[in-house]
Design a protein around this motif. Structure first.
Motif, PDB file in Angstrom:
ATOM      1  N   LEU A  69       7.124  -2.999  -8.843  1.00 25.55           N
ATOM      2  CA  LEU A  69       6.891  -2.266  -7.267  1.00 25.55           C
ATOM      3  C   LEU A  69       5.706  -3.141  -6.356  1.00 25.55           C
ATOM      4  N   VAL A  70       4.656  -3.149  -6.687  1.00 21.29           N
ATOM      5  CA  VAL A  70       3.291  -3.334  -6.231  1.00 21.29           C
ATOM      6  C   VAL A  70       4.048  -4.710  -5.825  1.00 21.29           C
ATOM      7  N   GLN A 119      -6.320  -4.647  -0.532  1.00 20.23           N
ATOM      8  CA  GLN A 119      -6.240  -6.107  -1.186  1.00 20.23           C
ATOM      9  C   GLN A 119      -6.716  -6.670  -2.803  1.00 20.23           C
ATOM     10  N   ARG A 120      -8.007  -6.287  -3.005  1.00 19.46           N
ATOM     11  CA  ARG A 120      -8.454  -5.767  -4.093  1.00 19.46           C
ATOM     12  C   ARG A 120      -8.121  -5.622  -5.449  1.00 19.46           C
ATOM     13  N   GLU A 121      -7.489  -4.280  -4.903  1.00 17.27           N
ATOM     14  CA  GLU A 121      -7.614  -3.152  -5.958  1.00 17.27           C
ATOM     15  C   GLU A 121      -5.718  -3.168  -6.458  1.00 17.27           C
ATOM     16  N   LEU A 122      -5.516  -3.975  -5.320  1.00 11.25           N
ATOM     17  CA  LEU A 122      -3.443  -3.767  -5.279  1.00 11.25           C
ATOM     18  C   LEU A 122      -3.336  -5.097  -5.964  1.00 11.25           C
ATOM     19  N   VAL A 179       0.457  -1.483  -0.145  1.00 11.82           N
ATOM     20  CA  VAL A 179      -0.255   0.002  -0.137  1.00 11.82           C
ATOM     21  C   VAL A 179       0.977   1.139  -0.061  1.00 11.82           C
ATOM     22  N   LEU A 180       1.600   0.920   0.893  1.00 10.53           N
ATOM     23  CA  LEU A 180       2.030   2.340   1.147  1.00 10.53           C
ATOM     24  C   LEU A 180       3.666   2.773  -0.138  1.00 10.53           C
ATOM     25  N   SER A 181       4.122   2.360  -1.107  1.00 13.45           N
ATOM     26  CA  SER A 181       4.684   1.712  -2.394  1.00 13.45           C
ATOM     27  C   SER A 181       4.013   1.972  -2.601  1.00 13.45           C
ATOM     28  N   TRP A 182       3.288   1.575  -3.260  1.00 13.98           N
ATOM     29  CA  TRP A 182       1.849   2.291  -4.246  1.00 13.98           C
ATOM     30  C   TRP A 182       1.996   3.527  -4.545  1.00 13.98           C
ATOM     31  N   ALA A 183       1.528   3.693  -3.395  1.00 17.91           N
ATOM     32  CA  ALA A 183       0.810   5.791  -2.690  1.00 17.91           C
ATOM     33  C   ALA A 183       2.540   5.832  -3.135  1.00 17.91           C
ATOM     34  N   VAL A 184       3.321   6.415  -2.678  1.00 15.37           N
ATOM     35  CA  VAL A 184       4.708   6.680  -2.860  1.00 15.37           C
ATOM     36  C   VAL A 184       5.246   7.030  -4.874  1.00 15.37           C
TER      37      VAL A 184
END
Length: 472
Positions: free
Chosen positions: A62-63, A231-234, A43-48
């Motif tokens: 990365l995700v 979870q579903r979105e990632l 979640v954090l890696s995706w946002a950053v």
């Protein structure tokens, strides 16, 4: 016996990432402090990464890497304590760093310029051998590497940026791991990140973006408490469905099975022994090439649920308590649960999960019997029993071929296992010459066992006797 009709595929559309992530989620249950850690990092890696403008492909990689980045944690000590210890240096432990032949040109440079944690090395070695996940391996190798060293490596800038992001997000997510006094406050975490950036451990630019996101976006902070909301979105962002042949699937499961077998010196080659025995039996019994490949795949899958079995049980030389017996038996159903949501693997998973069932209904986990079992299930049952008897265990030395086959004949005469499969095993010259040398360390290293205890037979051991809840 009439074979129950099953659809054994020649190739399968599957998501390797979802398979490994399901495995990760099961592994997280072994160490409650790591619960949801991979999802937090993702979640954090995706946002950053999206905030910093990384390309869509780089964000996806990365995700995906974030969701499985600590797979090597569960193999960092190959003999496994009941809880993994990063710096464990038991004399019997194998340092996988020495067994990796090459790290794509980075090994020498990284060795000279900074150490790599054991779990990052082993995670790299596992992931690079999984079909379609190879591109994640460099990020997993580097996800703890200090930025002051990372920034000067001969890598593409986008890869270095992704590794730096994962490192910072992993540190932040680590603050939410289970602690007696709860997670750190937002203020303390931001201060910790700033300190790590100032020391060169983390990328200052990445930390700056993280700080701004955490200060201005409460939903991101709240997501650390409830990361599975994403979870579903990632998984929709990171997912990738591919066609894998039976051979490719077997290679995939073989790699995962190494995590299981490495838990104990007594099981470090068990899966391979079962595979070899099952394949020889299948050939002896005239199975088609597709059936043999399916049997091979099921054999690689059959003990994956044992990842949740405590080593104290695997190494125990005395009677299991009712509670321990229940835990021991759970591994079969857990193996099934790992694959039940993958429609194309259901029938293969059934073969794998019925290796402790018996023809008379006395087995587990479902207690199925007779024509509810497939021919491949019956072969795998015999292969698993035979391999287990031939191997050293903490409570006895491995049996010679003749003694093992006599025990199998007795079980077949009692209607528990397939007499046809046992007869094929007895007449197979290939199996008679198969080596079951585990090259284990001395048994006394793990438990103080007397010669009398070493001599107890496979069927007398609590792991193979009737459990307290079994039918008489």
């Amino acid at each position: 016996m009439k074979e129950k009709v099953r659809a054994y595929p020649s190739d399968t559309a599957i998501s390797p990432l979802r398979l490994v992530f399901q495995f990760i989620q099961l592994l997280e249950r072994l160490v409650p402090a790591l619960d949801d850690h991979h999802m937090r990092v993702a979640v954090l890696s995706w946002a950053v990464a999206t905030n910093m403008g990384l390309g869509s492909l780089a964000v996806k990689v990365l995700v995906r890497a974030s969701l499985v980045h600590d797979l090597g944690m569960f193999l960092s000590n190959p003999w496994w304590d009941d809880e993994p210890h990063e710096d464990h240096e038991d004399e019997a432990a194998i340092d996988y760093w020495e067994s990796i032949s090459a790290l794509e040109g980075l090994q020498e440079e990284l060795s000279q310029r900074g150490g790599i944690p054991r779990h990052a090395r082993t995670g790299y070695d596992l992931i690079r051998r999984l079909p379609t996940l190879e591109k994640l391996a460099p990020l997993i190798l580097l996800h703890h590497h200090p930025y002051r060293i990372l920034k000067d490596l001969d890598l593409e800038e986008e890869k270095k940026a992704a590794a730096a992001i994962m490192n910072a997000c992993d540190r932040l997510a680590g603050a939410f791991l289970l602690k007696e006094d709860g997670p750190l406050s937002r203020k303390r975490i931001l201060k910790m990140l700033a300190s790590l950036a100032a020391s060169g451990e983390l990328d200052p630019n990445t930390v700056s973006v993280l700080q701004k996101l955490l200060e201005k976006r409460d939903h991101l902070w709240s997501s650390m408490a409830y990361p599975n909301w994403w979870q579903r979105e990632l998984l929709s962002i990171a997912d990738e469905v591919v066609f894998l042949s039976l051979d490719e699937l077997s290679h995939f499961m073989e790699t995962l099975s190494q995590v299981i077998d490495a838990k104990s010196p007594f099981t470090k080659k068990h899966t391979l022994h079962v595979v070899q025995t099952a394949v020889f039996l299948g050939k002896e019994m005239g199975l088609t090439e597709r059936e043999i490949k399916t049997l091979r795949l099921a054999a690689f899958m059959h003990d994956l649920g044992k990842i949740a079995t405590p080593n104290a049980i695997l190494h125990k030389a005395h009677s299991l308590t009712p509670e321990e017996w229940t835990l021991m038996r759970q591994h079969v159903y857990l193996s099934y649960l790992l694959f039940k949501d993958f429609d194309k693997l259901n029938d293969v998973a059934f073969v794998a999960a019925t290796h402790h069932e018996r023809l008379d209904g006395s087995g587990y986990p479902w207690g199925v019997s007779g024509d509810q079992l497939t021919l491949l299930s019956l072969i795998l049952q015999v292969a698993d029993i035979y391999a287990a008897m031939r191997e050293d265990r903490p409570y006895r030395k491995g049996f010679p071929h003749e003694k093992a086959t006599e025990s199998l004949k007795k079980s077949a005469s009692e209607g528990k296992i397939s007499g046809t499969a046992v007869e094929a095993l007895v007449r197979s010259k290939a199996l008679q010459g198969l080596s079951f040398d585990l090259e284990t360390i001395p048994l006394k290293t793990y438990c103080d066992v007397s010669p009398e205890q070493m001599a107890i037979s496979e069927l007398e051991h609590p792991a193979n006797a009737k459990g307290p809840d079994s039918d008489p």
